[in-house]
Design a protein around this motif. Structure first.
Motif, PDB file in Angstrom:
ATOM      1  N   ARG A 121     -16.886  51.388  -8.973  1.00 10.89           N
ATOM      2  CA  ARG A 121     -18.043  52.297  -9.023  1.00 10.89           C
ATOM      3  C   ARG A 121     -19.272  51.560  -9.550  1.00 10.89           C
ATOM      4  NH1 ARG A 121     -18.266  56.119 -12.522  1.00 10.89           N
ATOM      5  NH2 ARG A 121     -19.690  57.454 -11.327  1.00 10.89           N
ATOM      6  N   SER A 124     -20.632  48.984  -7.124  1.00 11.63           N
ATOM      7  CA  SER A 124     -21.242  49.611  -5.947  1.00 11.63           C
ATOM      8  C   SER A 124     -22.746  49.833  -6.129  1.00 11.63           C
ATOM      9  CB  SER A 124     -20.560  50.949  -5.639  1.00 11.63           C
ATOM     10  OG  SER A 124     -20.849  51.921  -6.642  1.00 11.63           O
ATOM     11  N   LEU A 125     -23.231  49.752  -7.364  1.00 14.95           N
ATOM     12  CA  LEU A 125     -24.676  49.860  -7.613  1.00 14.95           C
ATOM     13  C   LEU A 125     -25.441  48.766  -6.864  1.00 14.95           C
ATOM     14  CD1 LEU A 125     -24.724  50.570 -11.466  1.00 14.95           C
ATOM     15  CD2 LEU A 125     -25.621  52.108  -9.704  1.00 14.95           C
ATOM     16  N   PHE A 128     -26.964  49.289  -3.140  1.00 18.10           N
ATOM     17  CA  PHE A 128     -28.086  50.180  -2.845  1.00 18.10           C
ATOM     18  C   PHE A 128     -29.416  49.548  -3.268  1.00 18.10           C
ATOM     19  CE2 PHE A 128     -24.335  52.763  -3.528  1.00 18.10           C
ATOM     20  CZ  PHE A 128     -24.352  53.647  -2.453  1.00 18.10           C
ATOM     21  N   GLU A 129     -30.396  49.653  -2.382  1.00 16.37           N
ATOM     22  CA  GLU A 129     -31.735  49.145  -2.697  1.00 16.37           C
ATOM     23  C   GLU A 129     -32.397  50.017  -3.761  1.00 16.37           C
ATOM     24  OE1 GLU A 129     -34.170  48.650   0.702  1.00 16.37           O
ATOM     25  OE2 GLU A 129     -32.803  47.268   1.718  1.00 16.37           O
ATOM     26  N   ASP A 130     -32.229  51.345  -3.609  1.00 12.76           N
ATOM     27  CA  ASP A 130     -32.801  52.282  -4.579  1.00 12.76           C
ATOM     28  C   ASP A 130     -31.661  52.827  -5.435  1.00 12.76           C
ATOM     29  OD1 ASP A 130     -34.202  54.077  -6.048  1.00 12.76           O
ATOM     30  OD2 ASP A 130     -34.834  55.345  -4.374  1.00 12.76           O
ATOM     31  N   VAL A 131     -31.363  52.152  -6.527  1.00 14.06           N
ATOM     32  CA  VAL A 131     -30.225  52.542  -7.357  1.00 14.06           C
ATOM     33  C   VAL A 131     -30.448  53.877  -8.056  1.00 14.06           C
ATOM     34  CG1 VAL A 131     -29.423  50.197  -7.770  1.00 14.06           C
ATOM     35  CG2 VAL A 131     -31.161  51.187  -9.277  1.00 14.06           C
ATOM     36  N   ASN A 132     -31.699  54.294  -8.149  1.00 16.59           N
ATOM     37  CA  ASN A 132     -31.991  55.559  -8.831  1.00 16.59           C
ATOM     38  C   ASN A 132     -31.624  56.772  -7.991  1.00 16.59           C
ATOM     39  OD1 ASN A 132     -33.129  54.398 -11.211  1.00 16.59           O
ATOM     40  ND2 ASN A 132     -35.005  53.956 -10.058  1.00 16.59           N
ATOM     41  N   ASN A 133     -31.394  56.543  -6.695  1.00 14.14           N
ATOM     42  CA  ASN A 133     -31.034  57.651  -5.811  1.00 14.14           C
ATOM     43  C   ASN A 133     -29.701  57.423  -5.102  1.00 14.14           C
ATOM     44  OD1 ASN A 133     -33.421  59.323  -6.134  1.00 14.14           O
ATOM     45  ND2 ASN A 133     -34.535  57.708  -5.053  1.00 14.14           N
ATOM     46  N   CYS A 134     -28.834  56.640  -5.724  1.00 19.61           N
ATOM     47  CA  CYS A 134     -27.520  56.377  -5.139  1.00 19.61           C
ATOM     48  C   CYS A 134     -26.470  57.301  -5.780  1.00 19.61           C
ATOM     49  CB  CYS A 134     -27.142  54.911  -5.320  1.00 19.61           C
ATOM     50  SG  CYS A 134     -26.751  54.455  -7.021  1.00 19.61           S
ATOM     51  N   PRO A 135     -25.285  57.407  -5.196  1.00 18.05           N
ATOM     52  CA  PRO A 135     -24.247  58.326  -5.687  1.00 18.05           C
ATOM     53  C   PRO A 135     -23.765  58.037  -7.104  1.00 18.05           C
ATOM     54  CG  PRO A 135     -23.788  57.651  -3.438  1.00 18.05           C
ATOM     55  CD  PRO A 135     -24.902  56.777  -3.913  1.00 18.05           C
ATOM     56  N   ALA A 137     -25.798  56.757  -9.580  1.00 15.74           N
ATOM     57  CA  ALA A 137     -27.012  56.491 -10.363  1.00 15.74           C
ATOM     58  C   ALA A 137     -26.861  56.863 -11.829  1.00 15.74           C
ATOM     59  CB  ALA A 137     -28.191  57.251  -9.754  1.00 15.74           C
TER      60      ALA A 137
END
Length: 206
Positions: A121, A124-125, A128-135, A137
């Protein structure tokens, strides 16, 4: 009651208040108040993202804390990985995950498997390019730091043979429940007496 107040102050790390309360009430704490400062330094380090510093401080206090608590040590290492990702140190984060965390999830053990799932988990960060809007976060949220800091705080308290439950809060909760029950009983009694045309004796009114 004084013992419960002291317990709360010590557990929450209010050194000055605990010292003042000790002098005013004559209530002695279960542990040396000097150790509170060291424990709070560890907690603050984690809350600020300085996990390596926190680990060093824990080992200075008592090396057995991390040696005997693999779950706590993993969560501290996981927090280190999160901080590397937060700071954009991708290569360092991958190397750290592979060398320090991955081996802990390779054993065929329920606890080790949970480590592997948490590691996956966290890593997996990086996808994502936008880590603030990932599952996942929430791992980067301040609440994650606070959660880890609280776990470390509890472990240190346990190692010092101090009750980690806040007895004062438990007492307040119990008192609240008893009061609610008493009011409900009083209400039922008043209703019953009103139906019979009687008045409730003043000695029975709270």
């Amino acid at each position: 009651m004084n013992k419960l107040v002291m317990n709360f102050l010590v557990t929450e790390g209010y050194v000055d208040a605990a010292e003042k309360f000790r002098k005013e009430s004559g209530t002695e704490p279960d542990i040396d108040l000097a150790t509170i400062t060291d424990r709070m330094a560890v907690k603050k380090a984690v809350q600020c993202g300085n996990v390596e510093d926190a680990i060093e401080k824990v080992n200075d206090l008592n090396p057995e804390i991390l040696d005997t608590n693999p779950q706590l040590f993993f969560h501290l290492q996981q927090q280190r990985l999160i901080e590397l990702i937060r700071n954009g140190k991708v290569a360092e984060a991958l190397e750290f995950a592979q060398e320090e965390l991955a081996p802990r999830g390779e054993e065929n053990d329920i606890l080790q498997q949970s480590f592997l799932e948490e590691l996956e988990r966290t890593v997996s960060l990086l996808a994502f390019e936008d880590v603030n809007n990932c599952p996942v976060a929430e791992l980067l949220d301040i609440s994650q730091r606070l959660k880890t800091a609280s776990e470390v705080n509890a472990a240190i308290l346990t190692s010092q043979s101090h009750e980690k439950e806040i007895l004062l809060r438990m007492l307040v909760d119990t008192y609240y429940i008893v009061c609610r029950y008493a009011l409900e009983v009083q209400h039922i009694l008043e209703c019953s007496l009103m139906m019979t045309g009687k008045q409730i004796p003043s000695s029975q009114v709270c």
